[in-house]
Design an enzyme around this catalytic site. Sequence first.
Site, PDB file in Angstrom:
ATOM      1  N   THR A 211       0.947  -1.118   0.011  1.00  0.00           N
ATOM      2  CA  THR A 211      -0.165   0.003  -0.110  1.00  0.00           C
ATOM      3  C   THR A 211       1.083   1.062  -0.010  1.00  0.00           C
ATOM      4  OG1 THR A 211      -0.230   0.055   2.271  1.00  0.00           O
ATOM      5  CG2 THR A 211      -2.138  -1.164   1.245  1.00  0.00           C
ATOM      6  N   ASN A 213       1.208   4.776   1.605  1.00  0.00           N
ATOM      7  CA  ASN A 213       0.678   5.597   2.826  1.00  0.00           C
ATOM      8  C   ASN A 213       0.670   6.992   2.350  1.00  0.00           C
ATOM      9  OD1 ASN A 213       0.039   5.777   5.462  1.00  0.00           O
ATOM     10  ND2 ASN A 213       2.017   6.535   6.004  1.00  0.00           N
ATOM     11  N   GLU A 261      -4.485   4.658   3.433  1.00  0.00           N
ATOM     12  CA  GLU A 261      -3.416   3.774   2.658  1.00  0.00           C
ATOM     13  C   GLU A 261      -4.054   3.123   1.312  1.00  0.00           C
ATOM     14  OE1 GLU A 261      -1.805   0.727   5.084  1.00  0.00           O
ATOM     15  OE2 GLU A 261      -0.838   2.420   6.325  1.00  0.00           O
TER      16      GLU A 261
END
Length: 314
Positions: A211, A213, A261
């Site tokens: 992911t 952030n 995220e």
Amino acid sequence: MEMIQLSYPLDNNSSDNKKTKQVIAIGDFDGVHLGHREVIGRALYTAEHLHLASSIMTFDPHPREVLGNDQYKELLTPLGQRAELFGQMGVDYMYTVRFDTSLMQLTPEQFVEKILIPLNVESVIVGFDFRFGYKGEGNPDTLCELSHGKFAVEVVRPYHIDGAKVSSTSVRDALANGNVAAANRLLGRRYSIRGQVVDGSKRGRTIGFPTANIQLEGAYFKPLNGVYAIKAQVKGLHYDGVMNIGVKPTFTSGELQASWEAHLFDFSEDIYGETVVIELVDFLREERKFNSIDLLVAQIKQDADSARSKLFSL
């Protein structure tokens, strides 16, 4: 679009920003939703008809925040995004007026004489619920009375969808309930956030779902914690994906600040430090805690499948 910062009292330079007449729309315009676009669109139409420049006057920080409403510390459209949207609409000048105690204490008469008249406005466009001056004592009728023929005033009626008035409050309520489709309909665009990709916990890559952030560029209004189908723009290219907004309860007992995220489909580039724009397309589910990592991974796979299905035809 030229951006001009103003604060009260106006200095000699700021009060003489524009030698020529202009048409100006006034409002906080948080959300730049369909109701706001009616006001701005009327200013653009009038300016074109009169062969004058078109202007926006907005305020920073949000007047309701200064008046003690903490809900408005988070905005649907922070100032930079508002400027971008105004520019896309074709506005010539954007005046950002610093809203502080000095400005707040101006009477309606003083606001007209000390703010509007020096800007040499030909026509002022406001919404039906426009308020100005100390304690909001001024309204559109007051503005007409105080113009004394020095400028015209146009008042734009409320914009309705399905019999309900479009407002920033209705957009916020929709997002707070995870009703992204309703919020996007009221906005006339997808609700979006902008931010920079920063280092995170890197847990996602260990379970097969890396992911990004995102550290937000401004204090955005946070929708309901949960998982969303998204469209993302990275380095000028567009990607589908899913985003989790929340406190990651499976891994923590709760964090003070929510994380944003995003997992982008079919994407493997290193984008640390890059600015990304995320558009919320649909709400998939509320955030919840899972009893095991395996259960979480299974749910993420299901979320990704649901998102792909919803995004495929867009």
